[in-house]
Design an enzyme around this catalytic site. Structure first.
Site, PDB file in Angstrom:
ATOM      1  N   GLN A  98       0.851  -1.188   0.000  1.00  0.00           N
ATOM      2  CA  GLN A  98       0.000   0.000   0.000  1.00  0.00           C
ATOM      3  C   GLN A  98       0.888   1.240   0.000  1.00  0.00           C
ATOM      4  OE1 GLN A  98      -2.140   1.941   3.283  1.00  0.00           O
ATOM      5  NE2 GLN A  98      -4.021   1.329   2.250  1.00  0.00           N
ATOM      6  N   TYR A 177      -5.776  10.932   4.022  1.00  0.00           N
ATOM      7  CA  TYR A 177      -4.410  11.165   3.533  1.00  0.00           C
ATOM      8  C   TYR A 177      -4.466  11.886   2.186  1.00  0.00           C
ATOM      9  CZ  TYR A 177      -3.377   8.301   7.537  1.00  0.00           C
ATOM     10  OH  TYR A 177      -3.315   7.835   8.821  1.00  0.00           O
ATOM     11  N   ARG A 224      -7.567   2.092  -2.506  1.00  0.00           N
ATOM     12  CA  ARG A 224      -8.466   2.008  -1.351  1.00  0.00           C
ATOM     13  C   ARG A 224      -9.158   3.352  -1.164  1.00  0.00           C
ATOM     14  NH1 ARG A 224      -7.634   0.456   5.086  1.00  0.00           N
ATOM     15  NH2 ARG A 224      -9.224  -1.162   5.074  1.00  0.00           N
ATOM     16  N   GLY A 312      -9.026  -6.455   9.173  1.00  0.00           N
ATOM     17  CA  GLY A 312      -7.923  -5.729   9.764  1.00  0.00           C
ATOM     18  C   GLY A 312      -7.522  -6.295  11.117  1.00  0.00           C
ATOM     19  N   ARG A 313      -8.138  -5.774  12.197  1.00  0.00           N
ATOM     20  CA  ARG A 313      -7.718  -6.160  13.547  1.00  0.00           C
ATOM     21  C   ARG A 313      -7.782  -7.662  13.788  1.00  0.00           C
ATOM     22  NH1 ARG A 313     -11.696  -1.985  16.331  1.00  0.00           N
ATOM     23  NH2 ARG A 313     -12.638  -2.252  14.253  1.00  0.00           N
TER      24      ARG A 313
END
Length: 357
Positions: A98, A177, A224, A312-313
């Site tokens: 990424q 971002y 993404r 993810g987590r």
């Protein structure tokens, strides 16, 4: 009926299942933004995923958001990543890098440089620095003439990623971002060709993706996105129209996939699924939100037309997440205190499921 454990063709890659490890910042890089042996072990432990997406990797020094994150803009960084990608491939996995330009979400204490953004509007909140959390500083608004340089930095990092052994790249266009800042209606106050109406606000994203496609190929390029997300204080107007216009341009470029986060109402996201003709990776919960992705959420989105599901987590504490999901095994809880503290604790120390004797 499609299941998480069916294979999938992604460009030239044959994925053995539809489980994707989502990108997650873990700030374990060495000085100089170098990948480490621990990072190689971490990703290799999780190589049973259909696809791994690395943590955000900065394409330039000014693009670095957090201390302790890796880069892909020097020869030393490229060399440091090669053992990581080799370890994943040795374990039978596939991995995309990424590419993440932080834009205004950075600090001079981290990079030695004033952050840049579409406009001179600071992010909301404290940013991480080597000296602890500090208020987000005022960014310098990019001149029109220098914007293409930052768009092309994604392409340069993509070439470096392929040189380092990655199977492809994912541009980080989400979570406040730089690409997300250009899409925003409050971080981007420009009046030139990069700001204002939808067609202008998507321009930077399209230029960054187009340059990356030219550099490494469409089948090695994903992006993404977080439609309607409010990370770091960004706001977006005309969300369905904004993302429909962006997806139209991405379809023209024939990118490998779009990776959506569940940051908008389901109705909006389903509409974007219908508008996007290619592969869709769905992250079925808001990143760092109160809910954690699970099998039920994955099955729900597969039923709504997603092709792949990112976790993810759940992948932090369960390196064998695919097996646990396949066999309905309990998921280990994650220790949030170890997310960003460095070292191997909470990084390499989560075991695979131990079956009763």
């Amino acid at each position: 009926m499609t299941t998480l454990f069916d294979g999938y063709r992604l460009g030239d890659l044959r994925l053995p299942n539809r489980v994707v490890m989502a990108p997650m910042t873990r700030v374990r890089a060495a000085a100089g933004g170098l990948a480490t042996p621990s990072m190689a072990a971490h990703y290799a432990q999780r190589a049973t995923a259909g696809l791994l997406v690395s943590e955000g990797v900065q394409p330039s020094l000014i693009g670095q958001s957090n201390p302790g994150t890796p880069g892909l803009h020097t020869e030393e960084q490229i060399a440091a990543w090669r053992p990581v990608t080799a370890a994943v491939h040795t374990n039978g996995g596939r991995i995309f890098a990424q590419i993440m330009h932080g834009g205004r979400v950075s600090h001079p204490d981290t990079t030695g440089l004033q952050p840049v953004g579409p406009s001179a509007v600071p992010a909301v909140g404290n940013v991480f620095t080597p000296n602890g959390p500090q208020p987000a500083p005022m960014p310098r608004a990019l001149d029109t003439a220098e914007i293409p340089e930052h768009a092309h930095s994604y392409a340069a990092a993509a070439r470096a990623a392929i040189d380092a052994g990655f199977d492809g790249v994912e541009l980080h266009g989400a979570n406040g971002y730089l690409i997300s800042q250009f899409l925003s209606s409050n971080a981007n106050l420009r009046t030139d060709r990069y700001g204002g109406p939808v067609a202008n606000r998507i321009r930077f994203a399209v230029e960054a993706v187009s340059a990356t496609v030219d550099a490494v190929g469409a089948d090695r390029t994903g992006i993404r996105l977080s439609p309607g997300g409010t990370f770091w204080g960004v706001e977006e107007t005309e969300v369905p129209e904004l993302y429909a216009a962006l997806l139209h341009e991405l379809a023209r470029l024939q990118v490998a996939y779009v990776h959506l986060e569940a940051t908008a109402d389901e109705e909006v996201l389903v509409g974007l699924r219908r508008a996007w003709p290619g592969t869709l990776i769905m992250n079925p919960v808001v990143p760092m939100g109160p809910k954690q992705a699970d099998r039920a959420a994955a099955d729900h989105w597969l039923g709504l037309g997603a092709d792949l599901i990112s976790f993810g987590r759940a992948f932090i504490a369960n390196p064998d997440l695919v097996e646990r999901l396949r066999n309905a095994l309990p998921l280990a809880p994650v220790d949030e205190a170890t997310f960003y503290e460095g070292g191997d604790a909470g990084y390499l120390t989560y075991p695979a499921y131990q079956y009763p004797a």
